[in-house]
Design an enzyme around this catalytic site. Structure first.
Site, mmCIF file in Angstrom:
data_model
loop_
_atom_site.group_PDB
_atom_site.id
_atom_site.type_symbol
_atom_site.label_atom_id
_atom_site.label_comp_id
_atom_site.label_asym_id
_atom_site.label_seq_id
_atom_site.Cartn_x
_atom_site.Cartn_y
_atom_site.Cartn_z
ATOM 1 N N VAL A 139 39.617 31.171 36.335
ATOM 2 C CA VAL A 139 40.781 32.062 36.410
ATOM 3 C C VAL A 139 42.067 31.298 36.051
ATOM 4 C CG1 VAL A 139 42.155 33.526 37.933
ATOM 5 C CG2 VAL A 139 39.673 33.572 38.085
ATOM 6 N N THR B 55 42.381 29.275 43.355
ATOM 7 C CA THR B 55 41.195 28.631 43.916
ATOM 8 C C THR B 55 40.556 29.634 44.883
ATOM 9 O OG1 THR B 55 42.206 27.798 45.945
ATOM 10 C CG2 THR B 55 42.517 26.474 43.970
ATOM 11 N N LYS C 68 41.283 34.985 48.278
ATOM 12 C CA LYS C 68 41.308 36.051 49.290
ATOM 13 C C LYS C 68 41.367 35.527 50.713
ATOM 14 C CE LYS C 68 37.892 38.508 46.549
ATOM 15 N NZ LYS C 68 37.371 37.378 45.808
ATOM 16 N N VAL D 259 41.412 42.243 45.413
ATOM 17 C CA VAL D 259 40.483 43.384 45.372
ATOM 18 C C VAL D 259 40.496 43.980 43.972
ATOM 19 C CG1 VAL D 259 39.885 45.598 46.397
ATOM 20 C CG2 VAL D 259 41.076 43.889 47.774
ATOM 21 N N ALA E 228 39.897 42.690 40.975
ATOM 22 C CA ALA E 228 40.445 41.839 39.893
ATOM 23 C C ALA E 228 41.786 42.402 39.416
ATOM 24 C CB ALA E 228 39.437 41.713 38.762
ATOM 25 N N LEU F 236 42.593 45.444 38.587
ATOM 26 C CA LEU F 236 42.860 46.872 38.824
ATOM 27 C C LEU F 236 44.023 47.051 39.801
ATOM 28 C CD1 LEU F 236 39.237 48.299 39.289
ATOM 29 C CD2 LEU F 236 40.678 48.416 37.254
ATOM 30 N N GLU G 40 31.563 34.655 42.860
ATOM 31 C CA GLU G 40 32.371 33.597 43.478
ATOM 32 C C GLU G 40 31.699 32.280 43.093
ATOM 33 O OE1 GLU G 40 35.088 33.722 45.954
ATOM 34 O OE2 GLU G 40 35.260 35.658 44.975
ATOM 35 N N ASP H 239 32.167 38.771 50.616
ATOM 36 C CA ASP H 239 33.258 39.030 49.684
ATOM 37 C C ASP H 239 33.732 40.481 49.811
ATOM 38 O OD1 ASP H 239 34.842 38.284 47.298
ATOM 39 O OD2 ASP H 239 33.619 39.840 46.353
ATOM 40 N N LYS I 162 37.295 42.138 51.127
ATOM 41 C CA LYS I 162 38.081 43.076 50.322
ATOM 42 C C LYS I 162 38.413 44.348 51.100
ATOM 43 C CE LYS I 162 36.450 41.476 45.827
ATOM 44 N NZ LYS I 162 35.344 41.551 44.883
ATOM 45 N N GLY J 16 35.728 39.023 36.484
ATOM 46 C CA GLY J 16 35.887 38.367 35.182
ATOM 47 C C GLY J 16 37.186 37.600 35.155
#
Ligand code: ADP
Ligand code: ASP
Ligand code: MG
Length: 809
Positions: free
Chosen positions: A470, A550, A574, A604, A606, A608, A662, A673, A677, A791
């Site tokens: 990322v 990270t 997160k 949450v 990515a 969006l 992850e 995960d 979220k 992604g």
């Protein structure tokens, strides 16, 4: 007639010297040229005197170096036929200087008188060199013209005598006269004195005023009077014109480009001052005169003085003590202490005075003595002092017409965590001065300069932690978008720090995001988030944002420190937002309190727009009633990929390789995960909830999550057959697996559900996410947000959008 003054940097360099010659020889009217000592020589002479006075024989080496510097210049630059006569004069001066220093060394005593004699050699030597170098120039010893009288430890110009001498010598002046600035002699005794550090400008101004010169030109090493000190503010730029008043305010407060007393004599005679660059003579320069065209910004310039202290005289009964202020100022004046700024509360219970740190202790002692009786009676307190401060002056005549300047000024300072120890604005409304802690000075100057002068673009200083998929993708996007953001959105995104696993690199001027790998490889700094945060706090840059790409708890643990220091935080990580509710709430409050941002949209879905949508709905009065969502791009990918050929273990492997999961895929498969979220979404929807309160129904035995990562990979294929059998059944029933998170009636749940054909979740392709929001307004038909949910590129884009949100553009 024109008076030209060339500073030390002009005289001291070879290019400077040649330019002086060209400028003087091409003039079309009589000139008086005033020069400083060669750059750095004044400081060296002062140190030399002290060294000899301390009985340190090493002074001889220093003296030889000074002599050599002058001789080298002469030998290399002055025409041979002119050298002999000049060398004669210089040798004689060297001889005198050597003798004086020898005397000082022998008796180990350096009086002020002797120190003044020693420092004068700088201008005595340089003026001889320049006078010889310029064709047909005549040398004058300015000490015979400039006369001073003594007041305390200061030498004041005796204007009657000095003006008379100047008029006697130059009334019908033709050609080029050259003399040293700064130096003078005592009117009564004839001993050598001077006009104070930086005084060559003053020498030139007095001559210009006495002779009603057409212009006073100050030639230095910058292109003109600048919006701020260019050594501190790299984006400072030249001011075309400014008024005498503005120049005086700025110079009195540290704009070293002109020695403060210089302005008054020429201002009285309405003679313009032109500031020019000897090293770049074609640059237009700046004009200081009576009326200057208004600037775009309400302020003309910013200047500052470091090493300041605040001395405060206070007491509840002080209101009743007669003439406190008169006594304060009389006491300090008697002690030879100058006051830079005064701040008094309207209740009159305290008066704070800004003085140099050097003077502060003495000021306290003198004031305590003056108010001894009142202190004894309890009417007043002992004088207190605060060291380690700096004073900033924001100057501009247009401020008077532009309301809101002070508001803007203090708002931007506050937002950047800079607190003000004292402030003052006179009724002229031309100067707002304030005191800050010394370590905040650079930041204060930068933030003010940026917001008042560079408002065509805002600057955002980014520190990036994490250069994995990322982070790396974000850097690529940054490199590609930088130019557009600058041109079309007026935002300069400056990457000022990058921290990878092993290495980190920092630069105030900015790191090219396209070259971050090379920069990290070349950097000598070790990685590690704690070290990075120390460095961020130490650099103390304005409008800073820390970007966490990270998944580390250690990094998330640093947000509090950063937000407290007014650094915004943008997190793809997160951990913090899903940690204890108290911590989440604390971070959000801290950000609000400090006027900075804590953003985590990519936690949450990515890229969006989920968290922002929830926030917007709530802000406009809506209430989130129910959330139903597929929030794991990894799990959705896994369930969409399963087939006869691709068993569970292979599908998980593929999700990892595609960069969806992850770094540790167990975090996805264990539902952890998704729990994080849904916890974050519930919290952002206004519910106080902890992650461990979420109900979970898992689809992989807990035992697989208990061992090491290697054991997990080794054990996973054992589940393949059972999953394949179930999959076949689902296909025959026209159903699909979806790992669904739900929030309703104040309760949360994550579970693997079998979704029938026709349900909005059934057709969810690839690693996509989908969120259904039922709210008071969207009650019957829920709001639906759907798209890529994992992604590196979309996550990085979401992080980028948060970064831009910090800048508020
Ligand atoms: P000189 O030797 O020519 O007298 P100085 O060193 O006294 O030169 O003054 C020029 C220097 O003043 C510049 O090099 C610059 O670093 C500093 N300076 C501080 N504030 C300003 C400002 N507002 N505009 C221009 N220069 C400034
Ligand atoms: N040479 C003196 C100084 O450095 C005077 C001047 O440069 O203006 O202070
Ligand atoms: Mg100067």
């Amino acid at each position: 007639m024109k008076v030209l003054k060339f500073g030390g940097s002009s005289v001291g360099s070879v290019t400077g010297l040649h330019n002086i010659k060209k400028i003087a020889e091409s003039a079309d009217q009589p000139l008086i040229v005033v020069v400083s000592a060669l750059g750095g020589i004044t400081d060296k002479l002062i140190a030399l005197g002290k060294r000899a006075g301390a009985g340190d024989i090493a002074y001889i080496g220093d003296l030889d170096a000074i002599i050599r510097r002058h001789l080298d210049l002469v030998k290399e630059e002055i025409a041979e036929e002119k050298q002999a006569a000049l060398m004669n004069d210089l040798e004689s001066l060297f001889h005198d200087l050597r003798s004086i220093l020898h005397g000082v060394y022998l008796i180990q005593d350096l009086t002020q008188k002797t120190a003044d004699a020693i420092v004068a050699f700088g201008e005595r030597l340089s003026s001889l060199i320049v006078a010889t170098f310029i064709d047909n120039a005549k040398h004058y010893d300015s000490r015979t013209l400039f006369k001073t009288t003594r007041q305390g430890e200061k030498h004041l110009v005796d204007y009657d005598l000095t003006n008379k001498n100047i008029l006697d010598n130059f009334t019908n002046h033709q050609g080029i006269a050259v003399m040293g600035g700064f130096i003078a002699t005592d009117a009564a005794t004839g001993v050598t004195t001077n006009l104070g550090r930086g005084g060559s400008d003053f020498t030139a101004a007095i001559i210009a005023a006495a002779l009603d010169a057409e212009v006073l030109e100050i030639w230095t090493d910058v292109d003109g009077f600048m919006t701020a000190d260019p050594r501190v503010i790299s984006t400072a730029y030249t001011i075309d014109e400014l008024t005498y008043g503005e120049a005086m305010e700025l110079c009195n407060f540290g704009a070293k480009v002109v020695y403060p007393p210089t302005i008054y004599p020429v201002c009285v005679k309405n003679i313009p001052i032109l500031i020019k660059n000897t090293l770049n003579p074609t640059a237009k320069g700046s004009v200081i005169h009576a009326k200057a065209a208004s600037s775009k910004s309400p302020i003309r310039g910013i200047s500052s003085v470091n090493e300041m202290s605040l001395v405060t005289v206070s007491g509840l009964s002080m209101v009743g003590v007669v003439g406190v202020n008169r006594r304060i100022f009389a006491t300090l004046a008697k002690g030879g202490i100058s006051v830079f700024m005064v701040a008094q509360t309207s209740s009159e219970t305290s008066t704070s005075l800004c003085v140099t740190t050097q003077d502060a202790e003495k000021a306290c002692q003198l004031l305590d003595k003056e108010f001894e009786k009142e202190i004894q009676d309890g009417a007043m307190h002992h004088t207190s002092k605060q060291d380690g401060l700096a004073t900033v002056a924001v100057v501009g005549e247009r401020m008077k017409q532009c309301s809101g300047t002070a508001g803007k000024l203090f708002t931007v300072l506050g937002k950047n965590g800079i607190s003000i120890s004292a402030m003052s604005q006179g009724a002229l409304e031309m100067n707002i001065s304030f005191v800050v802690e010394k370590h905040q000075l650079r930041k204060a100057l930068n933030v003010l300069h940026d917001s008042f002068f560079l408002s065509q673009h805002e600057e955002l200083n980014v520190f990036l932690c994490g250069t994995g998929t990322v982070g790396g993708s974000l850097l690529q996007q940054l490199a590609a978008q930088r130019q557009m953001l600058m041109e079309e959105r007026g935002l300069k995104v400056n990457l000022v720090g990058v921290c990878g696993r092993t290495k980190a690199a920092f630069s105030r001027e900015g790191i090219d995001p396209a070259r971050y790998k090379e920069v990290l490889a070349e950097s000598g700094k070790e990685g590690g988030v704690e070290r990075m945060v120390d460095e961020i706090l130490e650099m103390n840059i304005f409008n800073s944002v820390f970007v966490d790409c990270t998944a580390s708890e250690e990094v998330a643990a640093q947000y509090g420190r950063l937000l407290s220091a007014n650094v915004s935080v943008v997190a793809a990580n997160k951990v913090a937002a899903s940690s204890d509710y108290d911590n989440y709430e604390h971070l959000k409050l801290l950000a609000r309190e400090r006027g900075v941002k804590y953003l985590f949209e990519t936690n949450v879905g990515a890229g969006l727009p989920i968290i922002n949508t929830i926030n917007d709905l709530r802000a406009s009065g809506d209430k989130i009633l129910r959330i139903e969502a597929v929030l794991s791009g990894t799990l959705n990918f896994v369930f969409n990929t399963l087939s006869e050929e691709i068993p569970l273990s292979k599908a998980v492997q593929m999700a990892k390789e595609a960069g969806y999961s992850e770094p540790d895929p167990r975090i996805d498969l264990s539902g952890k995960d998704v729990i994080r979220k849904i916890t974050i979404l519930a919290r952002e929807s206004g519910y106080r909830v902890e992650a461990d309160e979420m109900e979970k129904q898992l689809f992989i035995p807990a035992s697989l999550f208990e061992g090491s990562l290697d054991e997990f990979w080794a054990g996973l294929p054992a589940l393949d057959a059972q999953f394949e059998a179930e999959r076949k059944r689902l296909v025959s029933e026209n159903k699909r697996w979806r790992f669904v998170a739900e929030w309703a009636d104040g309760k949360g749940k994550v579970s693997l559900r079998e979704i029938p054909l026709g349900h909005p979740f059934y057709d969810l392709e690839g690693s996509n996410n989908i969120i259904l929001l039922n709210t008071e307004r969207y009650r019957e038909y829920p709001m639906l947000i759907q798209g890529y949910g994992a992604g590196a590129a979309v996550t990085a884009a979401g992080v980028f959008a948060d970064v831009l949100r910090v800048a508020n553009i």
